[in-house]
Scaffold this motif. Structure first.
Motif, mmCIF file in Angstrom:
data_model
loop_
_atom_site.group_PDB
_atom_site.id
_atom_site.type_symbol
_atom_site.label_atom_id
_atom_site.label_comp_id
_atom_site.label_asym_id
_atom_site.label_seq_id
_atom_site.Cartn_x
_atom_site.Cartn_y
_atom_site.Cartn_z
ATOM 1 N N HIS A 109 0.994 -1.390 -0.132
ATOM 2 C CA HIS A 109 0.103 0.091 0.105
ATOM 3 C C HIS A 109 0.846 1.356 -0.097
ATOM 4 O O HIS A 109 1.716 1.509 0.724
ATOM 5 C CB HIS A 109 -0.881 -0.004 1.233
ATOM 6 N N GLU A 110 0.847 2.087 -1.152
ATOM 7 C CA GLU A 110 1.474 3.270 -1.105
ATOM 8 C C GLU A 110 0.637 4.556 -1.225
ATOM 9 O O GLU A 110 -0.647 4.350 -1.662
ATOM 10 C CB GLU A 110 2.454 3.167 -2.211
ATOM 11 N N GLU A 111 0.989 5.527 -1.338
ATOM 12 C CA GLU A 111 0.056 6.695 -1.823
ATOM 13 C C GLU A 111 0.114 6.831 -3.362
ATOM 14 O O GLU A 111 0.828 6.312 -3.833
ATOM 15 C CB GLU A 111 0.709 8.272 -1.304
ATOM 16 N N PRO A 112 -0.844 7.163 -3.918
ATOM 17 C CA PRO A 112 -2.114 8.077 -3.368
ATOM 18 C C PRO A 112 -3.230 7.088 -2.966
ATOM 19 O O PRO A 112 -3.350 5.861 -3.580
ATOM 20 C CB PRO A 112 -2.676 8.944 -4.371
ATOM 21 N N PHE A 113 -4.092 7.514 -2.159
ATOM 22 C CA PHE A 113 -5.506 6.815 -1.902
ATOM 23 C C PHE A 113 -6.178 7.235 -2.973
ATOM 24 O O PHE A 113 -6.470 8.337 -3.430
ATOM 25 C CB PHE A 113 -6.037 7.292 -0.659
ATOM 26 N N VAL A 114 -6.896 6.197 -3.668
ATOM 27 C CA VAL A 114 -7.875 6.346 -4.870
ATOM 28 C C VAL A 114 -9.080 6.101 -4.153
ATOM 29 O O VAL A 114 -9.852 5.017 -3.957
ATOM 30 C CB VAL A 114 -7.714 5.244 -5.837
ATOM 31 N N SER A 115 -10.050 7.088 -4.199
ATOM 32 C CA SER A 115 -11.302 6.941 -3.677
ATOM 33 C C SER A 115 -12.156 6.425 -4.786
ATOM 34 O O SER A 115 -12.074 7.113 -5.779
ATOM 35 C CB SER A 115 -11.680 8.506 -3.266
ATOM 36 N N HIS A 116 -13.295 5.798 -4.373
ATOM 37 C CA HIS A 116 -14.111 5.320 -5.422
ATOM 38 C C HIS A 116 -15.654 6.161 -5.493
ATOM 39 O O HIS A 116 -16.533 5.816 -6.105
ATOM 40 C CB HIS A 116 -14.608 3.759 -5.248
ATOM 41 N N GLY A 126 4.087 7.620 -15.177
ATOM 42 C CA GLY A 126 4.929 6.938 -14.050
ATOM 43 C C GLY A 126 4.027 6.539 -12.773
ATOM 44 O O GLY A 126 4.640 5.734 -12.014
ATOM 45 N N MET A 127 2.841 7.046 -12.589
ATOM 46 C CA MET A 127 2.148 6.535 -11.489
ATOM 47 C C MET A 127 1.528 5.331 -11.536
ATOM 48 O O MET A 127 1.175 5.055 -12.560
ATOM 49 C CB MET A 127 1.059 7.530 -11.073
ATOM 50 N N VAL A 128 1.694 4.424 -10.427
ATOM 51 C CA VAL A 128 0.930 3.030 -10.477
ATOM 52 C C VAL A 128 0.075 2.831 -9.215
ATOM 53 O O VAL A 128 0.700 3.080 -8.107
ATOM 54 C CB VAL A 128 2.301 1.905 -10.583
ATOM 55 N N PHE A 129 -1.046 2.675 -9.656
ATOM 56 C CA PHE A 129 -2.119 2.380 -8.349
ATOM 57 C C PHE A 129 -3.067 1.415 -8.949
ATOM 58 O O PHE A 129 -3.499 1.051 -9.932
ATOM 59 C CB PHE A 129 -2.640 3.797 -8.317
ATOM 60 N N THR A 130 -3.857 0.975 -8.023
ATOM 61 C CA THR A 130 -4.916 0.166 -8.172
ATOM 62 C C THR A 130 -6.244 0.988 -8.207
ATOM 63 O O THR A 130 -6.419 1.889 -7.590
ATOM 64 C CB THR A 130 -4.976 -0.971 -6.941
ATOM 65 N N ILE A 131 -7.325 0.306 -8.916
ATOM 66 C CA ILE A 131 -8.653 0.816 -8.747
ATOM 67 C C ILE A 131 -9.239 -0.489 -8.643
ATOM 68 O O ILE A 131 -9.218 -1.549 -9.385
ATOM 69 C CB ILE A 131 -9.040 1.413 -10.191
ATOM 70 N N GLU A 132 -10.178 -0.288 -7.482
ATOM 71 C CA GLU A 132 -10.937 -1.531 -6.885
ATOM 72 C C GLU A 132 -12.282 -1.379 -6.355
ATOM 73 O O GLU A 132 -12.395 -1.549 -5.289
ATOM 74 C CB GLU A 132 -9.789 -2.269 -6.096
ATOM 75 N N PRO A 133 -13.322 -0.712 -7.259
ATOM 76 C CA PRO A 133 -14.533 -0.318 -6.618
ATOM 77 C C PRO A 133 -15.055 -1.666 -5.885
ATOM 78 O O PRO A 133 -15.206 -2.794 -6.417
ATOM 79 C CB PRO A 133 -15.241 -0.048 -7.985
ATOM 80 N N MET A 134 -15.606 -1.406 -4.674
ATOM 81 C CA MET A 134 -16.473 -2.317 -3.811
ATOM 82 C C MET A 134 -17.879 -1.878 -4.009
ATOM 83 O O MET A 134 -18.046 -0.534 -3.436
ATOM 84 C CB MET A 134 -15.874 -2.596 -2.567
ATOM 85 N N ILE A 135 -18.737 -2.478 -4.585
ATOM 86 C CA ILE A 135 -20.209 -1.973 -5.084
ATOM 87 C C ILE A 135 -21.012 -2.925 -4.073
ATOM 88 O O ILE A 135 -20.929 -4.144 -4.093
ATOM 89 C CB ILE A 135 -20.322 -1.965 -6.348
ATOM 90 N N ASN A 136 -21.996 -2.067 -3.564
ATOM 91 C CA ASN A 136 -23.072 -2.910 -2.536
ATOM 92 C C ASN A 136 -24.437 -2.661 -3.266
ATOM 93 O O ASN A 136 -24.789 -1.954 -3.910
ATOM 94 C CB ASN A 136 -23.091 -2.195 -1.076
ATOM 95 N N GLY A 137 -25.266 -3.818 -3.121
ATOM 96 C CA GLY A 137 -26.267 -3.912 -3.567
ATOM 97 C C GLY A 137 -27.465 -3.137 -2.717
ATOM 98 O O GLY A 137 -28.574 -3.005 -3.378
ATOM 99 N N GLY A 138 -27.320 -2.719 -1.557
ATOM 100 C CA GLY A 138 -27.933 -1.873 -0.652
ATOM 101 C C GLY A 138 -27.376 -0.651 -0.207
ATOM 102 O O GLY A 138 -26.759 -0.078 -1.056
#
Length: 289
Positions: free
Chosen positions: A216-223, A236-248
């Motif tokens: 885990h590094e900066e930046p925080f990627v808000s969804h 040159g920036m490397v980061f994850t995108i990982e949306p967590m989506i809820n049904g409710g």
């Protein structure tokens, strides 16, 4: 550190600064003077580092391919964990989650109303109709890669299939929103707009993150968020995108017994997809998926 034009560049390329990151730094400085949040140099990966992350991702992608080929009804989540662990080790990698802050397994397996950080167990058996997220992070020669995929077990309900598909589309649209010299806030805005327009909510307690030299590094990627805000996305920036989506509701709670697994507060289904992204000069590269 102030560099002269003919000094070696700060990125480690061994090129003269004027032939490497001088124009890059001038562009960042101009954006900073306009009031933009700009990444620090330690968030910009060198060519050598990017190649190391790619090699790590080759193992991580292979691990998830192997899970995809073998996951089925009647399988325990511990069997999935064992499959992933043995593959990673056989390829010379290290499972990054194993013993990370006390996490006891080599992958995360999150089923149905589990949002994330589900712990594999010999007592958890996959059933017809389940949806499950398998999240894997691999270390190779000190470089980290991270991705997760959703799997639908047997015949799932239309409701379960839809949340898996909508979440994947949230990820796809977010990736399309990533532009060199664009804004980090665009990512969250796109995810939130698409999810909520389809009647879903976005988990706010977790997000994506920089990755490559650490888990885990900066930046925080808000969804969720607002377009045209947050950090500039520089090549040159490397980061994850990982949306967590809820049904409710977007509200969640953490299992008090294991201290890790997040559940939807209302028992609704949840889904997540995750890719690792590299921002390039002319677009993006999906490194791990």
């Amino acid at each position: 550190m102030i560099l002269n034009r003919n000094d070696k560049c700060w990125c480690g390329s061994r090129l003269k600064y004027k032939n490497c990151h001088l124009d890059f730094d001038k562009k960042l400085e101009a954006l900073k003077n306009q009031g933009c949040i700009v990444p620090t140099r330690n968030l910009i990966k060198s060519k050598e580092q990017i190649e190391g992350i790619r090699k790590s991702a080759k193992i991580n992608n292979g691990l998830l391919d192997l899970v995809s080929e073998n996951i089925k009804e009647g399988m325990t989540t511990e069997e999935i964990n064992k499959l992933a662990h043995e593959y990673t080790i056989s390829q010379g990698g290290i499972p990054a989650t194993l013993n990370y802050d006390g996490f006891p397994k080599s992958i995360c397996t999150s089923i149905n109303d589990e949002v994330c950080h589900g712990i594999p167990s010999k007592d958890v058996v996959l059933k017809n109709g389940d949806i499950i997220n398998v999240d894997a992070t691999t270390i190779l020669n000190g470089y980290y890669s991270d991705a997760s995929r959703m799997f639908m077990i047997g015949e799932v309900t239309d409701k379960a299939r839809k949340i898996v598909e909508i979440t994947k589309e949230c990820l796809n649209k977010a990736i399309e929103s990533v532009k060199p010299w664009g804004f980090l806030g665009d990512i969250g805005a796109v995810i939130q707009e698409y999810a909520e327009s389809n009647g879903y909510s976005v988990v706010r307690d977790f997000g994506g993150h920089g990755v490559g030299l650490n888990i885990h590094e900066e930046p925080f990627v808000s969804h969720f968020g607002i377009r045209g805000t947050d950090m500039i996305l520089a090549p040159g920036m490397v980061f994850t995108i990982e949306p967590m989506i809820n049904g409710g509701s977007h509200e969640i709670f953490i299992d008090e017994d294991n201290g890790w697994t997040a559940f939807t507060a209302d028992g609704a289904l949840s889904a997540q997809w995750e890719h690792t992204i590299l921002v390039t000069e002319d677009g993006i590269e999906i490194i791990s998926k």
